[in-house]
Design a protein around this motif. Sequence first.
Motif, PDB file in Angstrom:
ATOM      1  N   ARG A 121      38.894  51.166  44.397  1.00 49.80           N
ATOM      2  CA  ARG A 121      37.851  50.203  44.043  1.00 49.80           C
ATOM      3  C   ARG A 121      38.177  49.531  42.717  1.00 49.80           C
ATOM      4  O   ARG A 121      38.680  50.153  41.788  1.00 49.80           O
ATOM      5  CB  ARG A 121      36.485  50.890  43.968  1.00 49.80           C
ATOM      6  CG  ARG A 121      35.319  49.907  43.837  1.00 49.80           C
ATOM      7  CD  ARG A 121      33.996  50.598  44.088  1.00 49.80           C
ATOM      8  NE  ARG A 121      33.838  50.964  45.479  1.00 49.80           N
ATOM      9  CZ  ARG A 121      33.453  50.125  46.455  1.00 49.80           C
ATOM     10  NH1 ARG A 121      33.189  48.854  46.168  1.00 49.80           N
ATOM     11  NH2 ARG A 121      33.319  50.536  47.679  1.00 49.80           N
ATOM     12  N   ARG A 122      37.884  48.262  42.639  1.00 46.46           N
ATOM     13  CA  ARG A 122      38.103  47.481  41.427  1.00 46.46           C
ATOM     14  C   ARG A 122      36.949  46.517  41.237  1.00 46.46           C
ATOM     15  O   ARG A 122      36.108  46.344  42.122  1.00 46.46           O
ATOM     16  CB  ARG A 122      39.418  46.706  41.506  1.00 46.46           C
ATOM     17  CG  ARG A 122      39.490  45.709  42.651  1.00 46.46           C
ATOM     18  CD  ARG A 122      40.638  44.736  42.456  1.00 46.46           C
ATOM     19  NE  ARG A 122      40.894  43.908  43.622  1.00 46.46           N
ATOM     20  CZ  ARG A 122      40.167  42.854  43.989  1.00 46.46           C
ATOM     21  NH1 ARG A 122      39.106  42.505  43.269  1.00 46.46           N
ATOM     22  NH2 ARG A 122      40.466  42.150  45.052  1.00 46.46           N
ATOM     23  N   THR A 123      36.915  45.878  40.066  1.00 45.78           N
ATOM     24  CA  THR A 123      35.924  44.832  39.864  1.00 45.78           C
ATOM     25  C   THR A 123      36.239  43.678  40.812  1.00 45.78           C
ATOM     26  O   THR A 123      37.401  43.380  41.083  1.00 45.78           O
ATOM     27  CB  THR A 123      35.930  44.323  38.413  1.00 45.78           C
ATOM     28  OG1 THR A 123      37.223  43.799  38.093  1.00 45.78           O
ATOM     29  CG2 THR A 123      35.598  45.446  37.441  1.00 45.78           C
ATOM     30  N   ALA A 124      35.202  43.039  41.296  1.00 44.79           N
ATOM     31  CA  ALA A 124      35.381  41.980  42.291  1.00 44.79           C
ATOM     32  C   ALA A 124      35.936  40.711  41.650  1.00 44.79           C
ATOM     33  O   ALA A 124      35.913  40.534  40.430  1.00 44.79           O
ATOM     34  CB  ALA A 124      34.044  41.680  42.966  1.00 44.79           C
ATOM     35  N   LEU A 125      36.429  39.827  42.498  1.00 46.53           N
ATOM     36  CA  LEU A 125      36.861  38.506  42.066  1.00 46.53           C
ATOM     37  C   LEU A 125      35.758  37.505  42.363  1.00 46.53           C
ATOM     38  O   LEU A 125      34.989  37.658  43.322  1.00 46.53           O
ATOM     39  CB  LEU A 125      38.140  38.098  42.796  1.00 46.53           C
ATOM     40  CG  LEU A 125      39.347  39.031  42.646  1.00 46.53           C
ATOM     41  CD1 LEU A 125      40.533  38.472  43.424  1.00 46.53           C
ATOM     42  CD2 LEU A 125      39.710  39.203  41.187  1.00 46.53           C
ATOM     43  N   ARG A 126      35.655  36.476  41.546  1.00 44.75           N
ATOM     44  CA  ARG A 126      34.644  35.457  41.776  1.00 44.75           C
ATOM     45  C   ARG A 126      34.883  34.729  43.089  1.00 44.75           C
ATOM     46  O   ARG A 126      33.954  34.286  43.756  1.00 44.75           O
ATOM     47  CB  ARG A 126      34.657  34.454  40.618  1.00 44.75           C
ATOM     48  CG  ARG A 126      33.949  34.983  39.397  1.00 44.75           C
ATOM     49  CD  ARG A 126      34.272  34.228  38.125  1.00 44.75           C
ATOM     50  NE  ARG A 126      34.463  32.797  38.275  1.00 44.75           N
ATOM     51  CZ  ARG A 126      34.786  31.999  37.266  1.00 44.75           C
ATOM     52  NH1 ARG A 126      34.935  32.511  36.046  1.00 44.75           N
ATOM     53  NH2 ARG A 126      34.961  30.712  37.450  1.00 44.75           N
ATOM     54  N   GLU A 127      36.143  34.606  43.439  1.00 40.75           N
ATOM     55  CA  GLU A 127      36.541  33.926  44.671  1.00 40.75           C
ATOM     56  C   GLU A 127      37.939  34.407  45.008  1.00 40.75           C
ATOM     57  O   GLU A 127      38.560  35.139  44.236  1.00 40.75           O
ATOM     58  CB  GLU A 127      36.545  32.411  44.454  1.00 40.75           C
ATOM     59  CG  GLU A 127      37.408  31.988  43.282  1.00 40.75           C
ATOM     60  CD  GLU A 127      37.128  30.569  42.827  1.00 40.75           C
ATOM     61  OE1 GLU A 127      38.015  29.994  42.193  1.00 40.75           O
ATOM     62  OE2 GLU A 127      36.036  30.059  43.095  1.00 40.75           O
ATOM     63  N   THR A 128      38.456  34.030  46.155  1.00 37.81           N
ATOM     64  CA  THR A 128      39.798  34.436  46.523  1.00 37.81           C
ATOM     65  C   THR A 128      40.796  33.945  45.474  1.00 37.81           C
ATOM     66  O   THR A 128      40.834  32.769  45.149  1.00 37.81           O
ATOM     67  CB  THR A 128      40.187  33.859  47.903  1.00 37.81           C
ATOM     68  OG1 THR A 128      39.242  34.317  48.874  1.00 37.81           O
ATOM     69  CG2 THR A 128      41.580  34.313  48.298  1.00 37.81           C
ATOM     70  N   GLY A 129      41.575  34.865  44.943  1.00 35.16           N
ATOM     71  CA  GLY A 129      42.545  34.493  43.928  1.00 35.16           C
ATOM     72  C   GLY A 129      42.050  34.654  42.513  1.00 35.16           C
ATOM     73  O   GLY A 129      42.787  34.392  41.567  1.00 35.16           O
TER      74      GLY A 129
END
Length: 276
Positions: A121-129
């Motif tokens: 698990r990691r912190t999410a990305l705002r959008e792909t990339g």
Amino acid sequence: MARVPVALPDPRPRDREVDLDFPREWVEFFAPDDPEHRIRADLTWLLSRWGCVFGNGCFGVIEGRADEGCCSHGAFFTDADDEKRVRAAVRRLDRSTWQHYRRGFNKWTELDTIDGENPARRTALRETGGPCVFHNDPDFSGGYGCALHAQAVRDGVHPLEYKPDVCWQLPVRRDQEWITRQDETQILVTTLGEFDRRGWGSGGHDHHWWCTSAPEGHGAGEPLYRSYQAELTALLGAATYAKLAELCEQRERQGQVAPHPATVANAAQRAANVLR
């Protein structure tokens, strides 16, 4: 007919980085409070004048996205304690301080993999990339940069208390290994060094720019072992950090045999600018 000099375009930022392999000085000592714990420390790195230049000359790890610095990717958690600490910090954020506010652990984290096989698990990305969901844009009224870092400053605590482990430890690399000596006794060896491009694995060589090798990142007014006292103390403990600082100070007074070439390059450039 005389040739007219042609002005060449500035090289890519990474073209100014120093090579990854150069002479280094190391020191080894046992932790004052643990005779079975040996510390190996890279004095070349700890005595360097590296300092974070996020938002102040950082070129970023992805071309054209300098404002993100090294926040272009999510941060993997090291363990359950890391997740728990960050989760508590996130509860202190709101829409006025976190530009891309998301409510709920499963909204601001994602499952990914580090080794290509095991989920992590990691912190999410705002959008792909990317970038990381906690990255606030420069024009955000609540403050630019990491929302967790800014909240720690507002709360009067060190950012390492709120940010994921990997975020506050960078660019110091700590490796730990139990080894068996010739007499069959075992000791824990902690190695402290520079988290250079290779620290990211093969993908690190694709980074647009990386600060530890870049002269632009080595203009701090004090050596790393001093500016990173809080982080190094968290990694080693107070007694061991005190011993490390003592050894670093001794080496400073004696003069280094192998200073960091990026620090040397930065000092040379500043001296040249003074003479102009």
